[in-house]
Design a protein around this motif. Sequence first.
Motif, PDB file in Angstrom:
ATOM      1  N   THR A 233       8.518  -1.702   5.654  1.00  0.00           N
ATOM      2  CA  THR A 233       8.255  -0.433   4.992  1.00  0.00           C
ATOM      3  C   THR A 233       9.437  -0.008   4.118  1.00  0.00           C
ATOM      4  O   THR A 233      10.596  -0.217   4.479  1.00  0.00           O
ATOM      5  N   VAL A 234       9.086   0.570   2.975  1.00  0.00           N
ATOM      6  CA  VAL A 234      10.053   1.192   2.076  1.00  0.00           C
ATOM      7  C   VAL A 234       9.606   2.634   1.851  1.00  0.00           C
ATOM      8  O   VAL A 234       8.419   2.909   1.716  1.00  0.00           O
ATOM      9  N   TRP A 235      10.572   3.528   1.802  1.00  0.00           N
ATOM     10  CA  TRP A 235      10.283   4.946   1.564  1.00  0.00           C
ATOM     11  C   TRP A 235      10.962   5.424   0.287  1.00  0.00           C
ATOM     12  O   TRP A 235      12.017   4.913  -0.092  1.00  0.00           O
ATOM     13  N   LEU A 236      10.363   6.411  -0.326  1.00  0.00           N
ATOM     14  CA  LEU A 236      10.979   7.098  -1.448  1.00  0.00           C
ATOM     15  C   LEU A 236      10.958   8.590  -1.125  1.00  0.00           C
ATOM     16  O   LEU A 236       9.900   9.222  -1.172  1.00  0.00           O
ATOM     17  N   GLN A 237      12.113   9.106  -0.773  1.00  0.00           N
ATOM     18  CA  GLN A 237      12.232  10.537  -0.492  1.00  0.00           C
ATOM     19  C   GLN A 237      12.524  11.251  -1.797  1.00  0.00           C
ATOM     20  O   GLN A 237      13.514  10.954  -2.471  1.00  0.00           O
ATOM     21  N   MET A 238      11.676  12.207  -2.139  1.00  0.00           N
ATOM     22  CA  MET A 238      11.785  12.910  -3.413  1.00  0.00           C
ATOM     23  C   MET A 238      12.069  14.385  -3.128  1.00  0.00           C
ATOM     24  O   MET A 238      11.245  15.065  -2.506  1.00  0.00           O
ATOM     25  N   ASN A 239      13.220  14.840  -3.573  1.00  0.00           N
ATOM     26  CA  ASN A 239      13.640  16.220  -3.344  1.00  0.00           C
ATOM     27  C   ASN A 239      13.700  16.986  -4.660  1.00  0.00           C
ATOM     28  O   ASN A 239      13.767  16.380  -5.736  1.00  0.00           O
ATOM     29  N   SER A 240      13.691  18.294  -4.546  1.00  0.00           N
ATOM     30  CA  SER A 240      13.810  19.159  -5.735  1.00  0.00           C
ATOM     31  C   SER A 240      12.855  18.704  -6.840  1.00  0.00           C
ATOM     32  O   SER A 240      13.254  18.515  -7.994  1.00  0.00           O
ATOM     33  N   LEU A 241      11.620  18.537  -6.471  1.00  0.00           N
ATOM     34  CA  LEU A 241      10.637  18.004  -7.419  1.00  0.00           C
ATOM     35  C   LEU A 241      10.413  18.952  -8.591  1.00  0.00           C
ATOM     36  O   LEU A 241      10.485  20.185  -8.448  1.00  0.00           O
ATOM     37  N   LYS A 242      10.156  18.358  -9.736  1.00  0.00           N
ATOM     38  CA  LYS A 242       9.932  19.083 -10.980  1.00  0.00           C
ATOM     39  C   LYS A 242       8.541  18.739 -11.512  1.00  0.00           C
ATOM     40  O   LYS A 242       8.019  17.665 -11.219  1.00  0.00           O
ATOM     41  N   PRO A 243       7.966  19.601 -12.318  1.00  0.00           N
ATOM     42  CA  PRO A 243       6.652  19.279 -12.892  1.00  0.00           C
ATOM     43  C   PRO A 243       6.646  17.956 -13.644  1.00  0.00           C
ATOM     44  O   PRO A 243       5.631  17.235 -13.627  1.00  0.00           O
TER      45      PRO A 243
ATOM     46  N   VAL B 262       0.849  -1.185   0.000  1.00  0.00           N
ATOM     47  CA  VAL B 262       0.000   0.000   0.000  1.00  0.00           C
ATOM     48  C   VAL B 262       0.885   1.236   0.000  1.00  0.00           C
ATOM     49  O   VAL B 262       1.690   1.436   0.923  1.00  0.00           O
ATOM     50  N   GLU B 263       0.717   2.064  -1.024  1.00  0.00           N
ATOM     51  CA  GLU B 263       1.476   3.313  -1.109  1.00  0.00           C
ATOM     52  C   GLU B 263       0.692   4.446  -0.448  1.00  0.00           C
ATOM     53  O   GLU B 263      -0.543   4.446  -0.458  1.00  0.00           O
ATOM     54  N   SER B 264       1.421   5.402   0.086  1.00  0.00           N
ATOM     55  CA  SER B 264       0.815   6.603   0.647  1.00  0.00           C
ATOM     56  C   SER B 264       1.821   7.741   0.578  1.00  0.00           C
ATOM     57  O   SER B 264       3.005   7.517   0.303  1.00  0.00           O
ATOM     58  N   GLY B 265       1.325   8.950   0.823  1.00  0.00           N
ATOM     59  CA  GLY B 265       2.215  10.100   0.882  1.00  0.00           C
ATOM     60  C   GLY B 265       2.176  11.006  -0.329  1.00  0.00           C
ATOM     61  O   GLY B 265       2.838  12.046  -0.348  1.00  0.00           O
ATOM     62  N   GLY B 266       1.416  10.618  -1.348  1.00  0.00           N
ATOM     63  CA  GLY B 266       1.309  11.474  -2.517  1.00  0.00           C
ATOM     64  C   GLY B 266       0.546  12.749  -2.202  1.00  0.00           C
ATOM     65  O   GLY B 266      -0.094  12.877  -1.162  1.00  0.00           O
ATOM     66  N   GLY B 267       0.621  13.692  -3.119  1.00  0.00           N
ATOM     67  CA  GLY B 267      -0.087  14.943  -2.929  1.00  0.00           C
ATOM     68  C   GLY B 267       0.338  15.980  -3.942  1.00  0.00           C
ATOM     69  O   GLY B 267       1.045  15.668  -4.909  1.00  0.00           O
ATOM     70  N   LEU B 268      -0.084  17.200  -3.695  1.00  0.00           N
ATOM     71  CA  LEU B 268       0.231  18.335  -4.568  1.00  0.00           C
ATOM     72  C   LEU B 268       1.304  19.188  -3.905  1.00  0.00           C
ATOM     73  O   LEU B 268       1.137  19.620  -2.753  1.00  0.00           O
ATOM     74  N   VAL B 269       2.395  19.398  -4.632  1.00  0.00           N
ATOM     75  CA  VAL B 269       3.474  20.232  -4.134  1.00  0.00           C
ATOM     76  C   VAL B 269       3.921  21.176  -5.236  1.00  0.00           C
ATOM     77  O   VAL B 269       3.615  20.961  -6.413  1.00  0.00           O
ATOM     78  N   GLN B 270       4.690  22.191  -4.844  1.00  0.00           N
ATOM     79  CA  GLN B 270       5.247  23.105  -5.836  1.00  0.00           C
ATOM     80  C   GLN B 270       6.628  22.636  -6.262  1.00  0.00           C
ATOM     81  O   GLN B 270       7.309  21.895  -5.525  1.00  0.00           O
ATOM     82  N   ALA B 271       7.028  23.048  -7.424  1.00  0.00           N
ATOM     83  CA  ALA B 271       8.361  22.708  -7.924  1.00  0.00           C
ATOM     84  C   ALA B 271       9.413  23.151  -6.917  1.00  0.00           C
ATOM     85  O   ALA B 271       9.322  24.234  -6.340  1.00  0.00           O
ATOM     86  N   GLY B 272      10.384  22.271  -6.709  1.00  0.00           N
ATOM     87  CA  GLY B 272      11.459  22.553  -5.769  1.00  0.00           C
ATOM     88  C   GLY B 272      11.222  21.992  -4.382  1.00  0.00           C
ATOM     89  O   GLY B 272      12.160  21.908  -3.582  1.00  0.00           O
ATOM     90  N   GLU B 273      10.003  21.623  -4.092  1.00  0.00           N
ATOM     91  CA  GLU B 273       9.685  21.078  -2.767  1.00  0.00           C
ATOM     92  C   GLU B 273       9.983  19.577  -2.704  1.00  0.00           C
ATOM     93  O   GLU B 273      10.379  18.960  -3.695  1.00  0.00           O
ATOM     94  N   SER B 274       9.781  19.031  -1.515  1.00  0.00           N
ATOM     95  CA  SER B 274      10.075  17.614  -1.278  1.00  0.00           C
ATOM     96  C   SER B 274       8.809  16.880  -0.853  1.00  0.00           C
ATOM     97  O   SER B 274       7.858  17.482  -0.341  1.00  0.00           O
ATOM     98  N   LEU B 275       8.849  15.581  -1.035  1.00  0.00           N
ATOM     99  CA  LEU B 275       7.744  14.715  -0.649  1.00  0.00           C
ATOM    100  C   LEU B 275       8.333  13.336  -0.384  1.00  0.00           C
ATOM    101  O   LEU B 275       9.274  12.918  -1.082  1.00  0.00           O
ATOM    102  N   THR B 276       7.787  12.633   0.599  1.00  0.00           N
ATOM    103  CA  THR B 276       8.236  11.270   0.873  1.00  0.00           C
ATOM    104  C   THR B 276       7.065  10.313   0.731  1.00  0.00           C
ATOM    105  O   THR B 276       6.035  10.477   1.387  1.00  0.00           O
ATOM    106  N   LEU B 277       7.250   9.329  -0.125  1.00  0.00           N
ATOM    107  CA  LEU B 277       6.254   8.281  -0.314  1.00  0.00           C
ATOM    108  C   LEU B 277       6.592   7.094   0.572  1.00  0.00           C
ATOM    109  O   LEU B 277       7.761   6.803   0.817  1.00  0.00           O
ATOM    110  N   THR B 278       5.548   6.415   1.020  1.00  0.00           N
ATOM    111  CA  THR B 278       5.702   5.230   1.848  1.00  0.00           C
ATOM    112  C   THR B 278       5.062   4.036   1.164  1.00  0.00           C
ATOM    113  O   THR B 278       3.972   4.145   0.597  1.00  0.00           O
ATOM    114  N   CYS B 279       5.747   2.918   1.220  1.00  0.00           N
ATOM    115  CA  CYS B 279       5.216   1.647   0.729  1.00  0.00           C
ATOM    116  C   CYS B 279       5.168   0.707   1.925  1.00  0.00           C
ATOM    117  O   CYS B 279       6.218   0.251   2.397  1.00  0.00           O
TER     118      CYS B 279
END
Length: 125
Positions: free
Chosen positions: A78-88, A5-22
């Motif tokens: 659990t596995v995480w995906l840390q996403m930094n400096s996000l782009k469109p 089960v994945e979670s943690g998605g959402g709407l962010v602005q370019a340059g921001e970070s988000l971490t997904l969880t599996c």
Amino acid sequence: QVQLVESGGGLVQAGESLTLTCAASGRHFNSYAITWFRQVSETEREFVAGINWSGGTEDYADSVKDRYIVSRDNDKNTVWLQMNSLKPEDTAVYYCAATQKTYGVARHEGAMDYWGKGTLVTVSS
């Protein structure tokens, strides 16, 4: 068998970070390599990042290398995906998938045994 089960998605602005969880349930999670894919078209999922069963080996697509970090905790299933400096162009539905077919990292969706349902990441410019 393992359920993902994945979670943690959402709407962010370019340059921001988000971490997904599996989050995984089922037996022998520590025997599975876990890979993150993202849907880039109706028919194509592309490899994003993967981690082997022990966490000792990671691999990344060129498009996310130096921006994303994959990690796991087998005690927490659990596995995480840390996403930094996000782009469109990172906007996509992200999936985690599991396989026992390799001791390394699986890059191809055909190699995966189990899939989550995905979580949507939207990056605005």
